[in-house]
Design a protein around this motif. Structure first.
Motif: not given
Lengths: 250, 642
Positions: B542-545, B567-568, B547-554, B581-584
């Motif tokens: 879950v954690a890996r997904r 945090l976005m 991190q793969e989903t959010v932006r690098t700045s998140d 959030a929907e993407k996550i």
């Protein structure tokens, strides 16, 4: 001894207004008191004769003669040699010259005067106040400072001291040769020559007693005696003609 | 300097100064001896001169008699008596025993002579010794007519060979002549003093005397003076100067039998100087022997040589001692310096060993030359050639990580500035290039060890230690403190920190940010059904997904078992947050394959927007949490905006 001679012919001779004095010293053929003769005696007689002056001649030790010449108490002496200190008080009129020789005992093994100087056991006999040629003077002065010189007022005791081996050397002149034979000294001695030229001997005149003009007059008399052969004749009485010529021609 | 060399100079100085002392001493000794000898020679000359002059005086006295006889033409006894009286012979001539007349009497005139003498009052007159001889030379008168001189006349001295020699010599030379040592005829006692007699011939008046024969033929007699040597010498000298002693011998040999006179001091002290002089006195030889004793030397001696020798030796020793001290002081100083150098080297080696052993490198920075001299370990840490000793300061700077350069230089500045306690030291940790993009952490310590006259630091030395491992451990610890051990996501603390900073930035930039709370749906059953290991693996995926989903700045963080926060920052629009959030949500809605199990979960997300839903962490968190619960309540697998 005194000789009173009558005044000679009138000429520009020495001043004879006062009695003059001349001293001889006993020294081999120069003068022998025993015989009252010698070169100096004859020279004195001739000089006095030519001067026309009254001259009292006496016999003294050489040292005393030099003292009196210096003081002016004595006018003349004979056969003197000069040196700077004597030039201060004496004037000279040369009439012969001779060399000096070192007479040494043969048994001392001495071949040269340097050998003599090197051996502290050897003593030299000299006549008080005598001076010699340069090398001889140096030898005497060196030995004197080393207290190796015995002095004498005449030659006779030196010959005896040589014979007794109290001294091993003495300085002699040609006048002394006859004494060497007479006393049989030649048998045990050897003669070593100093490499010095002959030293002129002459009439000694006291500067204090005689003015320069008077000295010159006496000097002229001596020159006259040389020139006319008088001196040579005197020497020929005591030496062979060759020896005499060698001494008076200088 | 070796011992032999250090002793050489004092030895040379000692030898030189002792030689100099010896030379001066010898020079002074010779000068003193020459001076003493001059005094001695003068004394000898004086002694000879006195005898000579006295004998000349006697000679003159006899010549007076000779002149008197020459003037009168006869040997008149009365005139002779008057003459001697007129001489006033006093103490100055006290050696003179008698003046007398001797008449020369050939055998043929002996009778007439005896008759005349008897006629003149000497009735018992006779010639002594008696006997017939060719010639007789009787003493006919002695003056002054006193004491022993009153012995009867008539003694014939010719009978004595000693007297005869002198008389004959006087006759032949016409000069005064003295005898050898004799006992005077007037001496009658057993202890007679030695004496001598001086003869002067008297010749007939006005006769030629030039030749020997003439003198012999015209001899009339002699005038004589007899002397007692003891009295004569006493009148000549009295007491000699202190330290001088004199002996007078007849002839040329110092024979006791020939002794004429001797001073009282003779032989009492050792002679330091002796001289013999041969006198010819009126045709006869005497030997005068003069000795100087120590009293003479102390009277005239300069005594400088003892002072010179003493002072010279003391001075030489002192000089040598000073030289020895100087030379050995230098040697000692050199030895001390050598020992100190040796100790220092040992100390350096120990320190180097200690430092190198501890793994530290050493550097020595000369500020004037801007050169850094380094140890091998320093070069190893810094990645330089081991054989290169010195480096430029700029060269060192180039090796520092750009991020660390300014702080490092600032830290180094502390080394240059003296602190209140007078020290100046610095500590810096920085990274240096270890090659191939690798960085190495080092700890550098420094201290100023030398300053110029105006207080400026000249030399700074220090060490560097490789602290890369320590730094790695520290980083690890820090990471562990800030991250979730299971998922390696930032934990609550780190997330909170980042949220704080993001809020501050958003506030400063007037931007929006979004905080999303995420809770997994249906997680517990999986945990119960498949075990915690599968549950943990699921959480990791879950954690890996996430991190793969959010932006690098998140930033994604885990704050509970199945609770995550996102945090976005830097949101342009609120809808961007919802979209992310929907993407996550969609990403997590996809099945997970773990250990062969196909697992389906979903998530509920609550979103809070800064500044609309809260202006701080707490209010934003509360808003997001509320929104997330609403999403749960709305059936899970959904996104709710606060």
């Amino acid at each position: 001894m005194s000789l009173l001679l009558s005044p000679g012919p009138a000429r520009a001779g020495p001043d004879c207004s006062r009695p003059l004095t001349l001293a001889l010293h006993d020294h081999g053929l120069l003068y022998s008191a025993d015989t009252n003769s010698g070169v100096d005696k004859d020279f004195a007689d001739e000089l006095i004769r030519r001067s026309g002056c009254k001259v009292t001649v006496s016999l003294m030790p050489r040292a005393r003669i030099w003292q009196l010449i210096e003081s002016g108490a004595l006018d003349f002496s004979l056969s003197g040699i000069s040196n700077p200190s004597r030039e201060q008080f004496a004037s000279f009129a040369w009439y012969f010259s001779n060399k000096y020789y070192l007479l040494v005992r043969k048994d001392s093994g001495i071949q040269s005067h340097a050998d003599f100087e090197r051996n502290p056991a050897l003593k030299l006999g000299v006549i008080r106040s005598f001076r010699y040629s340069d090398s001889a003077n140096r030898l005497v002065d060196t030995l004197q400072s080393a207290n190796r010189v015995s002095q004498a007022s005449g030659l006779a005791p030196l010959y005896q001291a040589m014979t007794l081996n109290h001294i091993q050397g003495m300085i002699i002149e040609p006048f002394d040769y006859p004494a060497l034979d007479e006393r049989k000294i030649r048998d045990f001695t050897r003669i070593i020559e100093f490499n010095d030229p002959a030293v002129p001997h002459g009439l000694i005149m006291s500067k204090k007693a005689l003015s320069p003009e008077e000295q010159e007059k006496w000097r002229s008399l001596v020159t006259e005696m040389r020139n006319d052969g008088a001196i040579r004749r005197i020497f020929e009485k005591y030496f062979s003609p060759d020896q005499a010529a060698a001494m008076v021609n200088f | 300097m070796s011992s032999a060399r250090s002793n050489l100079l004092p030895g040379l100085i000692l030898a030189f100064s002792l030689t100099l002392t010896w030379w001066v001493w010898d020079h002074e000794r010779q000068a003193a001896r020459q001076e003493l000898k001059s005094h001695f020679d003068f004394a000898l000359s004086e002694a000879v001169s006195r005898i000579d002059q006295r004998m000349t005086a006697y000679d003159q006295m006899l010549r007076g008699v000779q002149g008197m006889v020459a003037a009168t033409g006869r040997m008149d006894r009365t005139q002779f008596h008057d003459y001697v009286n007129a001489l006033q012979i006093d103490a100055n001539l006290s050696g003179l025993q008698a003046l007398g007349l001797i008449e020369f009497v050939p055998a043929e005139r002996k009778a007439a002579h005896l008759a005349r003498m008897r006629h003149e009052g000497y009735t018992d007159y006779r010639i002594d010794p008696p006997g017939e001889r060719e010639i007789y030379t009787p003493v006919i008168q002695r003056e002054p007519d006193l004491g022993q001189n009153r012995a009867p006349p008539g003694f014939d001295p010719w009978s004595d060979p000693v007297r005869q020699v002198a008389m004959a010599r006087a006759r032949d030379a016409g000069m005064p002549s003295i005898t050898g040592k004799v006992r005077l005829a007037t001496e009658t006692g057993p202890a007679a003093s030695p004496g001598f007699i001086m003869y002067l011939p008297i010749y007939a008046r006005d006769r030629p005397l030039e030749k020997l024969e003439q003198r012999r033929q015209n001899l009339q007699g002699w005038v004589f003076a007899s002397f007692r040597m003891k009295d004569l010498m006493a009148s000549l000298y009295g007491e000699l100067p202190p330290g001088l002693a004199l002996s007078l011998y007849d002839g040329v040999e110092a024979d006791e039998s020939a002794l004429l006179s001797r001073s009282s001091q003779w032989g009492k002290r050792p002679a330091i100087m002796t001289a013999n002089e041969y006198l010819v006195v009126a045709g006869h030889n005497w030997l005068l022997s003069l000795t100087a004793q120590d009293a003479f030397a102390s009277r005239f001696g300069r005594n400088g040589e003892e002072w010179i020798a003493g002072c010279g030796i003391v001075f030489s020793l002192l000089l040598a001692l000073i030289a020895w001290q100087l030379s050995t002081t230098r040697a000692r100083a050199l030895r001390l310096a050598a020992n100190m150098t040796h100790d220092l080297r040992e100390s350096e080696q120990r320190w180097a060993f200690a430092l190198e052993g501890a793994g530290d490198g050493v550097w020595d920075w000369n500020r004037e030359s801007q050169q850094i001299v380094t140890s091998a370990r320093w070069r190893e840490i810094m990645g330089y050639d081991e054989n290169r000793l010195a480096f430029g300061f700029d060269e060192w700077k180039c090796r520092i990580h750009p991020d660390d350069l300014i702080p490092t230089l600032r830290a180094m500045q502390a080394c240059l500035e003296k602190q209140a306690d007078g020290t100046a030291s610095c500590v810096a940790e920085y990274r240096v290039c270890a090659g191939e993009g690798q960085w190495k952490w080092v700890l550098s310590r420094g201290m100023t060890v030398s300053r110029s006259a105006d207080g400026q630091p000249e030399r700074i030395i220090g060490t560097i230690t490789d602290i890369s491992e320590r730094k790695a451990i520290e980083d690890r610890i820090q990471h562990m403190a800030q991250h979730d051990a299971l998922t390696d996501l930032p934990n609550r603390a780190l997330f909170s920190d980042r949220l704080q900073r993001a809020l501050a930035n958003a506030n400063r930039r007037q931007e929006r940010l979004s905080l999303a709370f995420l809770d997994l749906d249906h997680f517990k059953p999986i945990n119960d059904q498949y075990g915690h290991a599968v549950g943990d693996q699921l959480l990791q995926q879950v954690a890996r997904r996430l991190q793969e989903t959010v932006r690098t700045s998140d930033t994604v963080g885990r704050i509970g078992g199945d609770e995550f926060v996102i945090l976005m920052p830097e949101l342009q629009e609120i809808s961007d947050a919802h979209g992310l959030a929907e993407k996550i949500r969609r990403a997590l809605d996809q099945p997970f394959l773990i250990d062969g199990h196909r697992l389906n979960i979903s998530c509920s997300l609550g979103i809070a927007i800064y500044p609309e839903h809260g202006r701080d962490e707490i209010s934003l968190a509360k808003s997001a949490d509320s929104a997330m619960y609403r999403a749960k309540e709305s059936g899970r697998n959904s996104v709710c905006m606060a």
